[in-house]
Design a protein around this motif. Sequence first.
Motif, PDB file in Angstrom:
ATOM      1  N   ALA A 284      -5.793   8.564   9.376  1.00 14.31           N
ATOM      2  CA  ALA A 284      -4.886   7.710   8.607  1.00 14.31           C
ATOM      3  C   ALA A 284      -5.196   6.221   8.714  1.00 14.31           C
ATOM      4  O   ALA A 284      -4.592   5.432   8.004  1.00 14.31           O
ATOM      5  CB  ALA A 284      -3.450   7.962   9.058  1.00 14.31           C
ATOM      6  N   SER A 285      -6.118   5.841   9.586  1.00 12.76           N
ATOM      7  CA  SER A 285      -6.319   4.408   9.769  1.00 12.76           C
ATOM      8  C   SER A 285      -7.748   3.924   9.544  1.00 12.76           C
ATOM      9  O   SER A 285      -8.053   2.790   9.865  1.00 12.76           O
ATOM     10  CB  SER A 285      -5.863   3.999  11.170  1.00 12.76           C
ATOM     11  OG  SER A 285      -6.698   4.592  12.145  1.00 12.76           O
TER      12      SER A 285
ATOM     13  N   SER B 248       6.304   6.990   3.510  1.00  7.31           N
ATOM     14  CA  SER B 248       6.845   6.512   4.795  1.00  7.31           C
ATOM     15  C   SER B 248       5.742   5.859   5.632  1.00  7.31           C
ATOM     16  O   SER B 248       5.982   4.882   6.335  1.00  7.31           O
ATOM     17  CB  SER B 248       7.526   7.644   5.565  1.00  7.31           C
ATOM     18  OG  SER B 248       6.589   8.573   6.056  1.00  7.31           O
ATOM     19  N   TYR B 249       4.511   6.380   5.529  1.00  8.56           N
ATOM     20  CA  TYR B 249       3.391   5.773   6.250  1.00  8.56           C
ATOM     21  C   TYR B 249       3.020   4.421   5.645  1.00  8.56           C
ATOM     22  O   TYR B 249       2.759   3.456   6.378  1.00  8.56           O
ATOM     23  CB  TYR B 249       2.187   6.717   6.255  1.00  8.56           C
ATOM     24  CG  TYR B 249       1.009   6.179   7.020  1.00  8.56           C
ATOM     25  CD1 TYR B 249       1.113   5.887   8.379  1.00  8.56           C
ATOM     26  CD2 TYR B 249      -0.204   5.940   6.395  1.00  8.56           C
ATOM     27  CE1 TYR B 249       0.040   5.387   9.082  1.00  8.56           C
ATOM     28  CE2 TYR B 249      -1.284   5.438   7.098  1.00  8.56           C
ATOM     29  CZ  TYR B 249      -1.160   5.164   8.439  1.00  8.56           C
ATOM     30  OH  TYR B 249      -2.231   4.655   9.140  1.00  8.56           O
TER      31      TYR B 249
ATOM     32  N   TYR C 109      -0.499  13.214   3.094  1.00  9.43           N
ATOM     33  CA  TYR C 109      -0.194  11.846   2.663  1.00  9.43           C
ATOM     34  C   TYR C 109      -0.140  11.717   1.140  1.00  9.43           C
ATOM     35  O   TYR C 109       0.615  10.911   0.620  1.00  9.43           O
ATOM     36  CB  TYR C 109      -1.236  10.856   3.203  1.00  9.43           C
ATOM     37  CG  TYR C 109      -1.223  10.725   4.696  1.00  9.43           C
ATOM     38  CD1 TYR C 109      -0.300   9.905   5.333  1.00  9.43           C
ATOM     39  CD2 TYR C 109      -2.129  11.432   5.488  1.00  9.43           C
ATOM     40  CE1 TYR C 109      -0.281   9.788   6.713  1.00  9.43           C
ATOM     41  CE2 TYR C 109      -2.112  11.316   6.862  1.00  9.43           C
ATOM     42  CZ  TYR C 109      -1.188  10.497   7.473  1.00  9.43           C
ATOM     43  OH  TYR C 109      -1.171  10.391   8.828  1.00  9.43           O
TER      44      TYR C 109
ATOM     45  N   GLY D 136       3.645  10.244   2.753  1.00  9.51           N
ATOM     46  CA  GLY D 136       2.703   9.148   2.521  1.00  9.51           C
ATOM     47  C   GLY D 136       3.414   7.829   2.297  1.00  9.51           C
ATOM     48  O   GLY D 136       2.979   6.787   2.793  1.00  9.51           O
TER      49      GLY D 136
ATOM     50  N   ARG E  24       5.068   1.613   6.907  1.00 14.01           N
ATOM     51  CA  ARG E  24       4.608   1.131   8.223  1.00 14.01           C
ATOM     52  C   ARG E  24       3.332   0.315   8.088  1.00 14.01           C
ATOM     53  O   ARG E  24       3.149  -0.692   8.774  1.00 14.01           O
ATOM     54  CB  ARG E  24       4.356   2.305   9.167  1.00 14.01           C
ATOM     55  CG  ARG E  24       5.544   3.176   9.425  1.00 14.01           C
ATOM     56  CD  ARG E  24       6.581   2.420  10.225  1.00 14.01           C
ATOM     57  NE  ARG E  24       7.765   3.231  10.426  1.00 14.01           N
ATOM     58  CZ  ARG E  24       8.367   3.386  11.579  1.00 14.01           C
ATOM     59  NH1 ARG E  24       7.907   2.796  12.653  1.00 14.01           N
ATOM     60  NH2 ARG E  24       9.440   4.109  11.655  1.00 14.01           N
ATOM     61  N   LEU E  25       2.428   0.755   7.218  1.00 16.05           N
ATOM     62  CA  LEU E  25       1.183   0.020   6.996  1.00 16.05           C
ATOM     63  C   LEU E  25       1.451  -1.392   6.484  1.00 16.05           C
ATOM     64  O   LEU E  25       0.730  -2.322   6.840  1.00 16.05           O
ATOM     65  CB  LEU E  25       0.317   0.751   5.969  1.00 16.05           C
ATOM     66  CG  LEU E  25      -0.636   1.803   6.458  1.00 16.05           C
ATOM     67  CD1 LEU E  25      -1.367   2.439   5.285  1.00 16.05           C
ATOM     68  CD2 LEU E  25      -1.619   1.255   7.453  1.00 16.05           C
TER      69      LEU E  25
END
Length: 140
Positions: free
Chosen positions: A41-42, A111-112, A88, A109, A115-116
């Motif tokens: 994811a990063s 929700s991620y 995602y 996705g 945060r990103l």
Amino acid sequence: METIAENQEVTMIKKLEKMFGHLDYKNPPELCPVRDVMSTASDQWSILILLWLGYFPVLRFNKLKKYVYGISNKVLSQRLKVLEADGYIERKAYPEVPIRVEYRLTDFGKSYVKRLLDLTEWMQQNSPKVLANREKYGLI
């Protein structure tokens, strides 16, 4: 009386203790959930793909390739498959000739991406410091 900054540091230390305090360093776990999830994811391409899909609700492959400047077809295809497999994004193929495929974020996705955005805002605010440090060490 604790200041807000001190309270934030105490909170951070408690979270890190919860994350790492139980680990046996002589016998590390075979699967580290943080490392496993973060590696997918990063990475630079996944972050850009997810951010663009956050900006545009639906994108097709070629539009994504245009926005994620510098990515090859092969890498974009691989990243999309992994992001879909991890939940995602979702892929929708239409039975047309030629086939039309669209990508969008799932709720997970989204929700991620929320945060990103916090992280990317921090990075934008602090990039001058990073660039100054690189220059100080002769990296620029």
